[in-house]
Every structure is written in structure tokens, then in C-alpha cells.
Design an enzyme around this catalytic site. Structure first.
Site, mmCIF file in Angstrom:
data_model
loop_
_atom_site.group_PDB
_atom_site.id
_atom_site.type_symbol
_atom_site.label_atom_id
_atom_site.label_comp_id
_atom_site.label_asym_id
_atom_site.label_seq_id
_atom_site.Cartn_x
_atom_site.Cartn_y
_atom_site.Cartn_z
ATOM 1 N N LYS A 203 0.838 -1.203 0.000
ATOM 2 C CA LYS A 203 0.000 0.000 0.000
ATOM 3 C C LYS A 203 0.877 1.259 0.000
ATOM 4 O O LYS A 203 0.696 2.143 -0.806
ATOM 5 C CB LYS A 203 -0.909 0.006 1.224
ATOM 6 N N GLU A 209 10.681 -4.647 4.227
ATOM 7 C CA GLU A 209 10.739 -6.057 3.833
ATOM 8 C C GLU A 209 10.398 -6.221 2.350
ATOM 9 O O GLU A 209 11.077 -6.924 1.598
ATOM 10 C CB GLU A 209 9.750 -6.889 4.671
ATOM 11 N N GLY A 260 -4.563 -1.643 5.164
ATOM 12 C CA GLY A 260 -3.820 -2.800 4.647
ATOM 13 C C GLY A 260 -4.461 -4.118 5.021
ATOM 14 O O GLY A 260 -4.619 -5.014 4.202
ATOM 15 N N ARG A 261 -4.948 -4.206 6.283
ATOM 16 C CA ARG A 261 -5.536 -5.463 6.742
ATOM 17 C C ARG A 261 -6.959 -5.663 6.256
ATOM 18 O O ARG A 261 -7.626 -6.626 6.623
ATOM 19 C CB ARG A 261 -5.442 -5.542 8.265
ATOM 20 N N GLU A 346 -4.072 -5.886 15.144
ATOM 21 C CA GLU A 346 -3.570 -4.598 14.630
ATOM 22 C C GLU A 346 -4.689 -3.547 14.645
ATOM 23 O O GLU A 346 -4.424 -2.357 14.744
ATOM 24 C CB GLU A 346 -3.012 -4.756 13.218
ATOM 25 N N HIS A 377 -2.960 -31.937 18.923
ATOM 26 C CA HIS A 377 -1.712 -32.650 19.260
ATOM 27 C C HIS A 377 -0.612 -31.686 19.664
ATOM 28 O O HIS A 377 0.573 -32.023 19.627
ATOM 29 C CB HIS A 377 -1.289 -33.510 18.064
ATOM 30 N N LYS A 486 10.070 0.307 13.044
ATOM 31 C CA LYS A 486 10.619 0.512 11.698
ATOM 32 C C LYS A 486 11.758 1.537 11.729
ATOM 33 O O LYS A 486 12.798 1.360 11.094
ATOM 34 C CB LYS A 486 9.507 0.993 10.755
HETATM 35 O O1 F6P Z 1 2.197 -3.845 9.982
HETATM 36 C C1 F6P Z 1 2.125 -2.551 9.538
HETATM 37 C C2 F6P Z 1 1.608 -2.527 8.114
HETATM 38 O O2 F6P Z 1 1.488 -1.198 7.701
HETATM 39 C C3 F6P Z 1 0.271 -3.248 7.951
HETATM 40 O O3 F6P Z 1 -0.814 -2.491 8.377
HETATM 41 C C4 F6P Z 1 0.287 -3.518 6.474
HETATM 42 O O4 F6P Z 1 -0.663 -4.496 6.083
HETATM 43 C C5 F6P Z 1 1.744 -3.988 6.294
HETATM 44 O O5 F6P Z 1 2.498 -3.207 7.225
HETATM 45 C C6 F6P Z 1 2.272 -3.830 4.891
HETATM 46 O O6 F6P Z 1 2.160 -2.478 4.520
HETATM 47 P P1 F6P Z 1 2.278 -2.111 2.951
HETATM 48 O O7 F6P Z 1 1.128 -2.806 2.262
HETATM 49 O O8 F6P Z 1 2.165 -0.621 2.917
HETATM 50 O O9 F6P Z 1 3.614 -2.621 2.468
#
Ligand code: F6P
Length: 517
Positions: A203, A209, A260-261, A346, A377, A486
Site C-alpha cells: 500500500k 521487507e 492494509g488489513r 492490529e 496434538h 521501523k
Molecule cells: O504492519 C504494519 C503494516 O502497515 C500493515 O498495516 C500492512 O498491512 C503492512 O504493514 C504492509 O504495509 P504495505 O502494504 O504498505 O507494504
């Protein structure tokens, strides 16, 4: 009607009194004995599912008091604000309109201000689906690699796994989220540059990452002699400029009012659409919309997101249960616990209310779990005989997977047995074998593992989380708590290179030296 924080309502005082006088001593065994229609009273149908709430620690009185809390807190007004596109995400000054992503074209039940936005939603959806169909019919593309994390990973993974019976027979799907490069390397070992489509899903298009993995993937692609980055990389983002700066021309956008979620319904769902096709993707949207309408229009007493949410609050704030276990009894739902972890923890892992005041009660529980049959289990011992009582949410599917009727019957038998055992317990003279029972659970029975059922199940949980967040008076749609980590990660990365520990706490400095020795 003004919204009132749950602990400042009359209903909250009444609930405290009722919990002390009746709630905490509630006994499921006795409750079933005294009311022969308990099952009928505490179970119901909803779009694509049947849900049994009767093994929960509730009775008519506590349920009515909880419904009174919903009314007095102004949750229904808050619901209207969400569906009207008001900026209920107050700290980011944004609306929260994931429901619009699955709202049917031309459906006039929307408030006027949203009809233009709906048109834009469908233009983007049609464009994304057309691209997905193009990839589906392009035999030169055999592998799709989704690079994303959190909401840009969990929803597509869950949906592609859950809807595996509809998966494109000639395409392989890979998901890369972890930062360490090992996961990406393992995927790159399996694919060829010129038969792979990389989907960079982010987003913000700033997530370390994702961007790190995307850069490594692009370097690999070029090193492999890949010719057309523009043909083999696309982006799903609300930050199109950043995607273009990365060298990606083909982008699919989504709006800042999609959290995002809450984004798998948007172009983040591109891998899903490539896997199952546009018709099935629209069926998934339609199932979610059916649950939206159920939530928006059904009276409180038969409103499933509300009924689940008030039980969540009853357990969290009165019984003080610290977590909820999610136990799917269908392999396709093996990532459902992880998905619901982000959705709920979150959204509602907050400790100040909308006014910035500290809340005087617990908010989101820990949500955790894994396939139920596997959990039997691993940790069901604790669920049956542990000192903590942990409510369990069983999610089973009525229709067997193709060709697996007899094995499916065993799966369902286990789910039913575990729910019964948690409730009944076992009285024996041997205290080591004694089980207290009276351990609550909810049983969600999906009609089938179809796109519509999956859509309805996820929308159900989105709205349940909305209701508990609304009752707690918190903002379910921001996530400021993830920002500090971050920033510090960037600082620690520089220190690992330089060795500088100035200003660090002794622990971080000590570990830095260990790592550099
Ligand atoms: O965990 C923080 C967050 O911003 C989430 O809300 C989101 O889904 C994820 O990192 C990835 O964010 P992006 O889609 O902006 O890479």
C-alpha cells in the site's frame, strides 16, 4: 446520538453487577439442562454459514444487557458513519470503506457522496480483473510471485489456499514476505525469469521487507537475462509514484481509505484473481457484500457480527480471558488464524480512546491458533486442563472437499468432539484425568469452501472487530504502534555496520558487540 465509551454507560454498571451475581458462576451444563431450547436460542444462520453460540457463557439476561451496551454506546450510529464514508479513522483523517470494494455496481443504497467513488472502484476492479484474465490466458507465464507482507500477503495467501479447488491448473503461486532473503531465494530457485510475473504488493510502497525483496528480485531477473522488467513486474499500491521510481510501469492503485488489513478485496487481490479467475473473484466479493448487508440491516438480536462482538467483550472485560483460539477444521483455512491475528490485533491492540485518553479496561485479546486437528496434538491439552480458560472458535466446512467424504467426516467428528469435551469436561476420581469442562466455544459451520463463503467469513470478522473497537471507543483503523520499530530498525542496521553504540541502552549495546565480535 452521541457515542459513549463502554465503561461510561449504565449498561456497563449493570453488566458488572450481573457478572458478579450470575455471570462468573455460569455453568453451561446447567444452562442446557434448564433450557431445552438453548441451542435454538443461541444459534443462527447468516450468509453462507450457520453459527452455534450456545456453548458460550451467556444467558438471556447477559445477552440483553450486552445488546443494551451496543445501543447505549452508539455503535449503530458509528456503523452508519462508516457506511456513509465519514472519516472514522480520526487520527489519519480517513474513511474506512473496505465495504465499498465489494459493493455492486450501480447499487443505489449508497449515500450520494460515495457513488462517484464506487464508479472509480469498479473501474479499477475491472482493469485489475482484465489484467488477471490476460495473465491467466498467457501460457508463457507459469509462475506468479507475490512480494508483500501483512495485509499485502495474508489475504491473498489465505484466499488462494482456501480456494485451491478453483486454482488455475497451469500456474504456480509463490509468496515472499520474510525479510531474510532465504524465502525469496528458495522461490527464485524454482522459477525462470521470462516465465515469471512478480507482483510487488505494498500500500505504501515503503515497507522495508517488501522493497528489499523486490529489489533483490529485480536484480535476479536482470542477472538471469530477463529482458522486459516492465512486462514481468507489476505493482499494487496507493503510491504509484514510488512504484514508477522503482521502474514499474504497470500499477494497480487503491485508496487511502482501504486499510492494509482490509485490502484483499482491492487490487491486492490480483494473485487471487489470477488463481481463481474473475468470475470467482466477483463471487468472493459478493459473499462479503451479503455479510455487509447482514451487518448493516439486521436487528441487533440476529446480527451475527454484533452477537460475536458482545461475547468477545463479555469474555475480555468481565471474565478477563486474555486470548481467543481460532481452530479451523479445513486445510484450506490453515492461514485463517494468522489473517485474523492481524485483522483483530492490529485493529484493536490499542490503549487510548478516540480522544487520546487511556482506556480503563482491556482491549484486543491475543488471537492465535492453527489447524484444529493439529492443535489437538499441540496445545489442546492446555485448552482442556490449563489454568487459563481460553475461548475456542471452531471453523468447519459442511461440504466435503472433492473425493474426501469419509476423511472429512472424521475431521468434523473431531471438531464436534472437541467442542463437546471443552463444555462437558470429565469427572473422575483421578484428579490428573479430571477436566473441569465449562470451557466456552463458538462453532462456525460454513456451507462450503466457496469464494462466497470465504468472503462472508472474512467480512463477518471485519465487522465483529469494528463493533468491539467501537464499544471500546478506540480507533480500529490506524496502527501507529508499528512505526517506532521501523525507525529503530534503520538505526540498528547502520550501527551493525559502524559499530557505534552511542546512546544505546546497555542491552542493545551488548548485543551489538556480541554480533560484531
Ligand atoms: O504492519 C504494519 C503494516 O502497515 C500493515 O498495516 C500492512 O498491512 C503492512 O504493514 C504492509 O504495509 P504495505 O502494504 O504498505 O507494504
Amino acid at each position: 446520538m452521541k457515542r459513549t465509551r463502554c465503561d461510561q454507560t449504565r449498561a456497563w454498571v449493570n453488566l458488572q453487577a450481573y457478572y458478579s451475581s450470575h455471570g462468573k458462576a455460569f455453568n453451561l451444563h446447567a444452562a442446557f439442562g434448564s433450557k431445552t431450547d438453548r441451542f435454538e436460542q443461541f444459534s443462527q444462520s447468516a450468509p453462507h454459514m450457520f453459527v452455534d453460540l450456545s456453548k458460550n457463557l451467556i444467558d438471556e439476561k447477559s445477552q440483553q444487557l450486552l445488546y443494551g451496551l451496543v445501543e447505549e454506546s452508539g455503535v449503530l450510529q458509528h456503523r452508519e458513519e462508516m457506511f456513509s464514508g465519514e472519516k472514522i479513522n480520526s487520527t489519519e483523517k480517513r474513511a474506512a470503506m473496505h465495504f465499498l470494494l465489494r459493493w455492486p455496481h450501480g447499487n443505489k443504497n449508497l449515500t450520494n457522496g460515495l457513488l462517484n467513488q464506487l464508479q472509480e472502484v469498479h473501474q479499477t476492479l475491472d482493469r485489475m480483473l482484465a489484467y488477471a484474465e490476460r495473465i491467466r490466458s498467457d501460457d508463457s507465464i507459469t509462475d506468479i510471485v507475490n512480494i508483500g507482507i501483512g495485509g499485502s500477503d495474508l489475504g491473498p495467501v489465505l484466499a488462494i489456499q482456501a480456494l485451491v479447488t478453483h486454482k488455475h491448473p497451469k500456474k504456480r503461486f509463490h509468496f515472499v514476505s520474510s525479510l531474510d532473503g532465504v524465502e525469496l531465494g528458495a522461490v527464485l530457485d524454482q522459477v525462470q525469469a521470462n516465465s515469471t510475473l512478480f507482483v510487488v504488493a505494498s500500500k505504501t510502497f515503503t515497507t522495508q521487507e517488501t522493497i528489499t525483496n523486490a529489489q533483490s528480485a529485480r536484480e535476479w531477473f536482470v542477472a538471469q537475462g530477463g529482458r522486459e522488467v516492465a512486462e514481468h513486474f507489476c505493482a499494487v499500491t496507493s503510491n504509484v509514484e514510488a512504484a514508477q521510481a522503482f521502474g514499474i510501469q504497470n500499477s494497480f492503485g487503491f485508496w487511502d481509505w482501504v486499510g492494509g488489513r482490509y485490502s484483499m478485496w482491492s487490487a491486492i487481490g490480483l494473485p487471487i484473481a489470477i488463481s481463481i479467475g474473475q468470475e470467482r473473484f466477483r463471487e468472493m466479493l459478493a459473499g462479503a457484500h451479503e455479510m455487509d448487508e447482514h451487518f448493516r440491516l439486521t436487528p441487533v438480536e440476529r446480527n451475527l457480527p454484533i452477537r460475536l462482538a458482545v461475547i468477545d467483550l463479555w469474555y475480555r472485560n468481565f471474565f478477563k480471558f486474555g486470548s481467543r483460539n481460532i481452530a479451523p477444521y479445513h486445510r484450506g483455512l490453515r492461514r485463517l488464524p494468522a489473517y485474523l491475528q492481524q485483522l483483530e490485533m492490529e485493529s484493536n491492540g490499542k490503549s487510548v480512546d478516540l480522544c487520546g485518553e487511556p482506556v480503563a479496561y482491556q482491549t484486543a485479546p491475543v488471537v492465535w491458533g492453527e489447524l484444529g486437528a493439529n492443535g489437538q496434538h499441540a496445545y489442546f491439552q492446555l485448552l482442556h486442563q490449563g489454568t487459563d480458560i481460553i475461548p475456542v472458535e471452531f471453523v468447519a466446512v459442511k461440504k466435503p472437499p472433492p473425493g474426501l467424504k469419509s476423511q472429512h467426516r472424521i475431521v468434523i467428528a473431531n471438531a464436534l468432539a472437541q467442542a463437546r469435551a471443552l463444555m462437558m469436561g470429565q469427572a473422575t476420581s483421578d484428579s490428573h484425568r479430571e477436566m473441569s469442562g465449562n470451557r466456552p466455544s463458538t462453532f462456525i459451520l460454513l456451507e462450503d469452501m466457496s469464494p462466497a463463503s470465504l468472503g462472508a467469513l472474512i467480512a463477518l470478522n471485519e465487522h465483529r472487530v469494528f463493533v468491539t473497537g467501537s464499544l471500546w471507543g478506540i480507533n480500529s483503523f490506524d496502527q501507529w504502534g508499528v512505526e517506532l520499530g521501523k525507525v529503530l530498525a534503520k538505526d540498528m542496521s547502520a550501527r551493525l555496520s559502524s559499530g557505534s553504540d552511542s546512546g544505546l541502552d546497555a542491552s542493545s549495546a551488548g548485543l551489538l558487540h556480541q554480533l560484531r565480535s
